[in-house]
Scaffold this motif. Structure first.
Motif, short mmCIF file in Angstrom:
data_model
loop_
_atom_site.label_atom_id
_atom_site.label_comp_id
_atom_site.label_asym_id
_atom_site.label_seq_id
_atom_site.Cartn_x
_atom_site.Cartn_y
_atom_site.Cartn_z
N GLY A 59 0.80 -1.21 0.00
CA GLY A 59 0.00 0.00 0.00
C GLY A 59 0.84 1.27 0.00
N GLU A 60 2.15 1.14 0.09
CA GLU A 60 3.02 2.31 0.04
C GLU A 60 3.05 2.85 -1.38
N LYS A 61 3.23 4.16 -1.51
CA LYS A 61 3.31 4.77 -2.83
C LYS A 61 4.71 4.59 -3.41
N GLN A 62 4.76 4.29 -4.69
CA GLN A 62 6.01 4.25 -5.43
C GLN A 62 5.87 5.22 -6.59
N THR A 63 6.94 5.93 -6.87
CA THR A 63 6.93 6.85 -7.99
C THR A 63 7.95 6.38 -9.02
N PHE A 64 7.49 6.27 -10.24
CA PHE A 64 8.33 5.82 -11.34
C PHE A 64 8.45 6.94 -12.36
N LYS A 65 9.64 7.08 -12.91
CA LYS A 65 9.89 8.08 -13.95
C LYS A 65 10.37 7.36 -15.20
N ILE A 66 9.70 7.61 -16.33
CA ILE A 66 10.12 7.02 -17.60
C ILE A 66 10.90 8.07 -18.37
N ARG A 67 12.05 7.66 -18.92
CA ARG A 67 12.94 8.61 -19.58
C ARG A 67 13.92 7.83 -20.45
N ARG A 68 14.75 8.59 -21.17
CA ARG A 68 15.83 7.98 -21.96
C ARG A 68 16.91 7.42 -21.03
N LEU A 69 17.59 6.40 -21.52
CA LEU A 69 18.74 5.85 -20.81
C LEU A 69 19.79 6.93 -20.64
N GLU A 70 20.39 6.99 -19.46
CA GLU A 70 21.49 7.90 -19.19
C GLU A 70 22.74 7.09 -18.90
N ILE A 71 23.89 7.68 -19.14
CA ILE A 71 25.15 6.97 -18.98
C ILE A 71 25.36 6.48 -17.54
N SER A 72 24.75 7.17 -16.59
CA SER A 72 24.88 6.79 -15.17
C SER A 72 23.99 5.61 -14.79
N ASP A 73 23.13 5.15 -15.70
CA ASP A 73 22.18 4.09 -15.37
C ASP A 73 22.84 2.73 -15.18
N LYS A 74 24.05 2.56 -15.65
CA LYS A 74 24.75 1.29 -15.39
C LYS A 74 24.89 1.09 -13.89
N ARG A 75 25.17 2.16 -13.16
CA ARG A 75 25.31 2.07 -11.70
C ARG A 75 23.96 1.88 -11.00
N LYS A 76 22.88 2.06 -11.72
CA LYS A 76 21.53 1.93 -11.13
C LYS A 76 20.91 0.57 -11.43
#
Length: 159
Positions: free
Chosen positions: A11-28
């Motif tokens: 029941g907790e809220k989650q927020t999602f963001k859709i966007r282009r891949l960024e170079i820092s996303d490997k670490r994510k």
């Protein structure tokens, strides 16, 4: 960038963001997410950076999108599309959706559908006359829910 909210099981809220891949996303966790889809191998940071720059040089003709779970900073879903320029249909364009994956922890939140819609909208905006996607039989029902229609058989030859 589009932001979507949904409730998780607790029941907790989650927020999602859709966007282009960024170079820092490997670490994510981007590569680990792709590893849930297929074999990724051991991609170093330098190899990732080099491939990211190569893909980015194609502009809007090769788009990789991700959905980031904002509270954790983890990549929850991804997909890509490549725009093929054709001579058919008055020099038309076709979008090829590939590599749609949703992290097992985030499944059931309609993120895969959001990825397909985002990529399909991109194809429409780029003037494509159609978008196609190859998938296994076990994924057919999911993609039909995304308003895609089975139009044939996929054939492959791996090297």
């Amino acid at each position: 960038m589009a932001v979507a909210s949904s409730s998780d099981i607790t029941g907790e809220k989650q927020t999602f963001k859709i966007r282009r891949l960024e170079i820092s996303d490997k670490r994510k966790g981007y590569m680990e997410l792709l590893g849930q889809l297929t074999v990724t191998g051991s991609v170093t940071d330098d190899e990732f950076d080099q491939r990211f720059k190569e893909i980015s040089s194609h502009g809007d003709d090769h788009l990789i999108c991700v959905i980031e779970d904002e509270p954790s900073g983890r990549i929850a879903a991804t997909g890509s599309v490549m725009i093929e320029k054709k001579f058919l249909r008055n020099c038309g364009k076709v979008g090829h959706i590939e590599d749609v994956a949703v992290d097992s922890e985030f499944r059931g939140k309609r993120l895969g559908k959001r990825v397909v819609e985002f990529l399909t909208d991109h194809c429409r905006a780029m003037g494509c006359y159609k978008v196609i996607l190859d998938c296994g039989v076990e994924k057919k029902e999911f993609y039909e829910k995304c308003e895609l229609v089975n139009k044939g058989i996929q054939m492959s030859k791996y090297f």
